[in-house]
Design an enzyme around this catalytic site. Structure first.
Site, PDB file in Angstrom:
ATOM      1  N   LYS A 199       0.785  -1.534   0.183  1.00 27.33           N
ATOM      2  CA  LYS A 199      -0.528  -0.268   0.067  1.00 27.33           C
ATOM      3  C   LYS A 199       0.786   1.103  -0.072  1.00 27.33           C
ATOM      4  O   LYS A 199       1.918   1.266   0.852  1.00 27.33           O
ATOM      5  CB  LYS A 199      -0.411  -0.027   0.991  1.00 27.33           C
ATOM      6  CG  LYS A 199      -1.940   1.203   0.925  1.00 27.33           C
ATOM      7  CD  LYS A 199      -2.661   1.481   2.014  1.00 27.33           C
ATOM      8  CE  LYS A 199      -2.028   2.668   3.464  1.00 27.33           C
ATOM      9  NZ  LYS A 199      -1.758   4.156   2.343  1.00 27.33           N
ATOM     10  N   GLY A 252       6.452   4.291   8.705  1.00 25.99           N
ATOM     11  CA  GLY A 252       5.921   5.589   9.087  1.00 25.99           C
ATOM     12  C   GLY A 252       5.761   6.429   9.920  1.00 25.99           C
ATOM     13  O   GLY A 252       7.288   6.374  10.679  1.00 25.99           O
ATOM     14  N   SER A 253       5.384   6.552  10.454  1.00 25.29           N
ATOM     15  CA  SER A 253       5.207   7.389  12.407  1.00 25.29           C
ATOM     16  C   SER A 253       5.069   5.883  12.890  1.00 25.29           C
ATOM     17  O   SER A 253       4.497   5.559  13.224  1.00 25.29           O
ATOM     18  CB  SER A 253       4.144   8.626  12.458  1.00 25.29           C
ATOM     19  OG  SER A 253       2.829   7.982  12.136  1.00 25.29           O
ATOM     20  N   THR A 254       5.961   6.470  14.049  1.00 20.93           N
ATOM     21  CA  THR A 254       6.074   6.137  15.344  1.00 20.93           C
ATOM     22  C   THR A 254       4.960   5.527  16.167  1.00 20.93           C
ATOM     23  O   THR A 254       4.482   4.290  16.339  1.00 20.93           O
ATOM     24  CB  THR A 254       6.707   5.984  16.164  1.00 20.93           C
ATOM     25  OG1 THR A 254       7.834   6.890  15.864  1.00 20.93           O
ATOM     26  CG2 THR A 254       7.437   5.345  18.044  1.00 20.93           C
ATOM     27  N   GLU A 255       3.987   6.643  15.600  1.00 21.94           N
ATOM     28  CA  GLU A 255       2.310   6.464  16.122  1.00 21.94           C
ATOM     29  C   GLU A 255       1.588   5.092  15.024  1.00 21.94           C
ATOM     30  O   GLU A 255       1.201   4.077  16.570  1.00 21.94           O
ATOM     31  CB  GLU A 255       1.135   7.718  16.043  1.00 21.94           C
ATOM     32  CG  GLU A 255       0.381   7.474  16.882  1.00 21.94           C
ATOM     33  CD  GLU A 255      -0.232   8.736  16.262  1.00 21.94           C
ATOM     34  OE1 GLU A 255       0.102   9.990  15.005  1.00 21.94           O
ATOM     35  OE2 GLU A 255      -1.495   9.231  16.068  1.00 21.94           O
ATOM     36  N   GLY A 257       3.354   3.360  13.646  1.00 26.53           N
ATOM     37  CA  GLY A 257       4.004   1.734  14.165  1.00 26.53           C
ATOM     38  C   GLY A 257       3.367   0.629  14.995  1.00 26.53           C
ATOM     39  O   GLY A 257       3.282  -0.435  15.048  1.00 26.53           O
ATOM     40  N   GLU A 274       9.934   0.683  10.420  1.00 25.92           N
ATOM     41  CA  GLU A 274      11.185   2.063  10.055  1.00 25.92           C
ATOM     42  C   GLU A 274      10.398   3.436  10.241  1.00 25.92           C
ATOM     43  O   GLU A 274       9.592   3.685   9.543  1.00 25.92           O
ATOM     44  CB  GLU A 274      11.262   1.702   8.737  1.00 25.92           C
ATOM     45  CG  GLU A 274      12.990   2.464   8.508  1.00 25.92           C
ATOM     46  CD  GLU A 274      12.785   4.021   8.190  1.00 25.92           C
ATOM     47  OE1 GLU A 274      12.845   4.795   8.925  1.00 25.92           O
ATOM     48  OE2 GLU A 274      13.360   4.080   6.381  1.00 25.92           O
ATOM     49  N   CYS A 308      12.977  10.639   8.019  1.00 28.96           N
ATOM     50  CA  CYS A 308      12.685  10.264   8.892  1.00 28.96           C
ATOM     51  C   CYS A 308      14.672  10.041  10.176  1.00 28.96           C
ATOM     52  O   CYS A 308      14.362  10.078  11.315  1.00 28.96           O
ATOM     53  CB  CYS A 308      12.569   8.274   9.487  1.00 28.96           C
ATOM     54  SG  CYS A 308      13.417   7.860   7.926  1.00 28.96           S
ATOM     55  N   GLU A 405      10.000  14.960  16.508  1.00 25.28           N
ATOM     56  CA  GLU A 405       9.968  15.120  15.663  1.00 25.28           C
ATOM     57  C   GLU A 405       9.062  15.416  14.582  1.00 25.28           C
ATOM     58  O   GLU A 405       7.228  15.794  14.346  1.00 25.28           O
ATOM     59  CB  GLU A 405       9.952  13.666  14.877  1.00 25.28           C
ATOM     60  CG  GLU A 405      10.115  12.954  13.222  1.00 25.28           C
ATOM     61  CD  GLU A 405       9.712  11.874  12.782  1.00 25.28           C
ATOM     62  OE1 GLU A 405       8.660  11.298  13.113  1.00 25.28           O
ATOM     63  OE2 GLU A 405      10.776  11.806  12.243  1.00 25.28           O
TER      64      GLU A 405
HETATM   65  P1  NAI Z   1       1.657   7.522   8.783  1.00 27.90           P
HETATM   66  O1  NAI Z   1       2.171   7.015   9.596  1.00 27.90           O
HETATM   67  O2  NAI Z   1       0.492   7.658   9.583  1.00 27.90           O
HETATM   68  O3  NAI Z   1       1.629   7.044   7.480  1.00 27.90           O
HETATM   69  C1  NAI Z   1       2.737   6.389   6.759  1.00 27.90           C
HETATM   70  C2  NAI Z   1       1.639   5.043   6.251  1.00 27.90           C
HETATM   71  O4  NAI Z   1       1.068   4.514   6.984  1.00 27.90           O
HETATM   72  C3  NAI Z   1       0.783   6.021   4.959  1.00 27.90           C
HETATM   73  O5  NAI Z   1       1.262   5.127   3.974  1.00 27.90           O
HETATM   74  C4  NAI Z   1      -0.322   5.802   5.384  1.00 27.90           C
HETATM   75  O6  NAI Z   1      -1.718   5.567   4.814  1.00 27.90           O
HETATM   76  C5  NAI Z   1      -0.565   4.267   6.589  1.00 27.90           C
HETATM   77  N1  NAI Z   1      -1.355   4.337   7.945  1.00 27.90           N
HETATM   78  C6  NAI Z   1      -1.230   5.425   8.517  1.00 27.90           C
HETATM   79  N2  NAI Z   1      -2.767   5.302   9.390  1.00 27.90           N
HETATM   80  C7  NAI Z   1      -2.793   3.597   8.882  1.00 27.90           C
HETATM   81  C8  NAI Z   1      -2.973   2.739  10.065  1.00 27.90           C
HETATM   82  N3  NAI Z   1      -3.695   2.884  11.263  1.00 27.90           N
HETATM   83  N4  NAI Z   1      -2.561   1.558   9.908  1.00 27.90           N
HETATM   84  C9  NAI Z   1      -1.943   1.287   8.489  1.00 27.90           C
HETATM   85  N5  NAI Z   1      -1.468   1.911   8.033  1.00 27.90           N
HETATM   86  C10 NAI Z   1      -2.058   3.315   8.370  1.00 27.90           C
HETATM   87  O7  NAI Z   1       2.490   9.176   8.697  1.00 27.90           O
HETATM   88  P2  NAI Z   1       1.859  10.593   8.314  1.00 27.90           P
HETATM   89  O8  NAI Z   1       0.916  10.674   8.971  1.00 27.90           O
HETATM   90  O9  NAI Z   1       1.732  10.514   6.887  1.00 27.90           O
HETATM   91  O10 NAI Z   1       3.000  11.615   8.941  1.00 27.90           O
HETATM   92  C11 NAI Z   1       2.755  11.730  10.825  1.00 27.90           C
HETATM   93  C12 NAI Z   1       4.095  12.189  10.321  1.00 27.90           C
HETATM   94  O11 NAI Z   1       4.759  10.877  10.419  1.00 27.90           O
HETATM   95  C13 NAI Z   1       4.762  13.213  10.194  1.00 27.90           C
HETATM   96  O12 NAI Z   1       4.957  14.482  10.702  1.00 27.90           O
HETATM   97  C14 NAI Z   1       6.376  12.105  10.745  1.00 27.90           C
HETATM   98  O13 NAI Z   1       6.398  13.099  11.270  1.00 27.90           O
HETATM   99  C15 NAI Z   1       6.082  10.748  10.603  1.00 27.90           C
HETATM  100  N6  NAI Z   1       6.475   9.970   9.544  1.00 27.90           N
HETATM  101  C16 NAI Z   1       8.231   9.747   8.967  1.00 27.90           C
HETATM  102  C17 NAI Z   1       8.125   8.220   8.527  1.00 27.90           C
HETATM  103  C18 NAI Z   1       8.830   8.052   8.398  1.00 27.90           C
HETATM  104  O14 NAI Z   1       9.974   8.017   6.995  1.00 27.90           O
HETATM  105  N7  NAI Z   1      10.039   7.299   9.311  1.00 27.90           N
HETATM  106  C19 NAI Z   1       7.431   8.587   7.284  1.00 27.90           C
HETATM  107  C20 NAI Z   1       6.230   9.478   7.005  1.00 27.90           C
HETATM  108  C21 NAI Z   1       5.766  10.264   8.042  1.00 27.90           C
END
Ligand code: NAI
Ligand code: MG
Length: 502
Positions: A199, A252-255, A257, A274, A308, A405
């Site tokens: 996804k 993606g986000s730690t939250e 994760g 990650e 990140c 972050e």
């Molecule tokens: P996010 O963690 O919500 O999104 C990343 C991915 O997870 C997207 O594909 C999203 O559709 C998916 N996702 C969201 N909620 C989900 C759930 N409940 N179950 C399964 N998949 C889910 O991150 P977002 O909202 O784009 O950004 C929020 C913060 O996260 C950013 O401000 C940044 O601090 C951090 N982040 C860290 C990244 C990294 O590379 N480690 C990349 C993107 C964001």
């Protein structure tokens, strides 16, 4: 930022790609969402709609997982010779190189990153990742193990291990490096003979869709790669929880994760993560400042701070603190903001209105808590999601801008006196542990620091250096497992011990 003059003209193939209805790839077929719903994709430099993609939900997840399951349980991919698999993976890399300009245009348009960066970094690194992984397909080996079983002293055994693919993988990726994150995830899946439902991020689905077409063209059999576009809660969550999935890999986000871990807990799926970071970048007073100042600036401003591993806590030794802060501030002031497709742009917009709001909130909190902006500190213009490169001083360890972050072009500069335990304590004082930087001309000090920083990557006299062969991932709440290198293969392999009584 005034109008669209001077932008790189989109190629005919990119225009054609954008004009076609965007569907999900399931079992080798491009399908609209079962609900018929779509959602808009925006150009972050002006907020305009550039494409509509399928809004996949649980029904689509079910179909995609069933297709991946069938391809794993019955299809040719896990049974193909490793060399044959490796050739297909290599071909994906070749095709990425062949379509480099188109992919860079799509990435720049969709994410907002400067086209020059997309060309030189994102697309090339993605191609290299596949070609690096192609070589691993033939090198996934077990061991022979001599046994000394105490209760069968007269028996002789031939015992060995086999490395087998973990099965159907669910992968969920973010928007900051859309193509590269897809490559990091898909490369090892293919090398190990797994099948996958990927996804992509709702903000930036386009280059992933194009990559899936390229994988088909390279000869990846139907059902091996299934690609869904959709939102986190309605598409990502049912995918992470799906009972037919053996393993989940998330960036993606730690939250989120933590939500993934909970979703995977019911049937104990394997999970790798990650996640976020608040990485310390440490400049010693003996450092070559010609290297350290631009290094510190690019550590935070690369990809608009949406990394990140961004070097977002800049520790500088007192003697050179003013000079380094002044130098980084000067660079920040000179950075040219604009649409990614403007060849003169050095920093594009943030990816979305949501991300602009998040970063703006941090800037607001920082100023309320007493941080001082040497430069930046606010949005640029009214159109698009631009934020000024920002250097904050007068911060302390209790502030949100210092601890959390931000994921935008915002660095906090922090002075320190000595290279001692207190510095190490402060540098490691974070729930995260993804990366760290050290700038020093003293090789002994640099190595001692590198050993004591609790981070998955330490860059010395450089920052943001990535290579398909170099493992990447986090300590502490920055994640589980590693991407890239041979280490990533572990995420997708089971070990089977076979014991034969001779
Ligand atoms: P996010 O963690 O919500 O999104 C990343 C991915 O997870 C997207 O594909 C999203 O559709 C998916 N996702 C969201 N909620 C989900 C759930 N409940 N179950 C399964 N998949 C889910 O991150 P977002 O909202 O784009 O950004 C929020 C913060 O996260 C950013 O401000 C940044 O601090 C951090 N982040 C860290 C990244 C990294 O590379 N480690 C990349 C993107 C964001
Ligand atoms: Mg989110």
């Amino acid at each position: 930022m005034d109008g669209d003059k001077g932008l790189v003209a989109l190629s005919a193939t990119v225009k054609h790609f954008l004009s076609q209805p965007k569907k999900a790839l399931i079992g080798g077929k491009w399908l609209a969402a079962q609900s018929g719903k779509t959602f808009d994709v925006h150009d972050p430099s002006n907020g305009q709609v550039i494409a509509k993609v399928a809004a996949c939900e649980k029904a689509d997840v079910d179909l995609a997982v069933a297709a991946a399951r069938k391809a794993f349980d019955q299809g040719p991919w896990p049974r193909m010779s490793p060399a044959a698999r490796g050739k297909i993976i290599w071909k994906i890399g070749e095709l990425i190189y062949h379509h480099l300009e188109d992919l860079a245009q799509l990435e720049s348009l969709d994410n907002g990153k400067p086209i020059a960066v997309a060309r030189a970094a994102d697309v090339v690194l993605a191609a290299d990742l596949f070609q690096y992984m192609a070589g691993w397909a033939t090198k996934i080996e077990g061991h022979t193990i001599p046994l000394s079983v105490p209760y069968t002293p007269d028996a002789e055994y031939h015992a060995f291990t086999r490395r087998e693919p973990v099965g159907v993988v669910a992968q969920i990726i973010p928007w900051n490096f859309p193509l590269l994150m897809a490559a990091w995830k898909l490369g090892p899946v293919l090398a190990t003979g797994c099948t996958v439902v990927l996804k992509v991020a709702e903000e930036t689905p386009l280059s992933g869709l194009r990559l899936a077409e390229i994988c088909q063209e390279a000869g990846v059999p139907d059902g091996v790669i299934n690609l869904l576009t959709g939102f986190g809660e309605t598409c990502g969550a049912p995918l992470a929880a799906h009972p037919q999935v053996n393993k989940v890999a998330f960036t993606g986000s730690t939250e989120v994760g933590k939500l993934i871990v909970r979703a995977a807990a019911d049937d104990l799926k394997k999970v790798t993560l990650e996640l976020g970071g608040k990485s310390p970048n440490i400049v010693l007073d003996d450092a070559d400042l010609e290297l350290a100042i631009p290094g510190a600036a690019s550590a935070i401003f690369f990809n608009h701070g949406q990394c990140c591993c961004a070097g977002s806590r800049l520790f500088v030794q007192e003697k050179v603190y003013d000079k380094v802060v002044e130098g980084v501030t000067k660079i920040a002031k000179a950075i040219k903001l604009g649409p990614g497709l403007d060849p003169n742009t050095e920093m594009g917009p943030l990816v979305s209105q949501l991300q602009l709001d998040r970063v703006s909130n941090y800037l607001q909190w920082g100023s309320e808590e007493g941080a001082k902006a040497m430069t930046g500190g606010k949005r640029r213009g009214e159109r698009g999601y631009f934020v000024e490169p920002t250097v904050l001083v007068n911060t302390h360890a209790d502030m949100k801008v210092y601890r959390e972050e931000i994921f935008g072009p915002v660095v906090v500069a922090i002075p320190f006196k000595e290279v001692d335990d207190e510095l190490i304590r402060r540098a490691n004082d974070s729930v995260y542990g993804l990366a760290a930087g050290v700038f020093s001309a003293n090789i002994g000090k640099a190595h001692r620091l590198a050993a004591r920083l609790r981070a998955g990557t330490v860059w010395v006299n450089c920052y943001n250096i990535f290579d398909a062969a170099l493992p990447f991932g986090g300590y502490k709440q920055s994640g589980w497992g590693r991407e890239m290198g041979h280490q990533v293969l572990e995420n997708y392999l089971e070990t089977k011990a076979v014991c034969v009584n001779l």
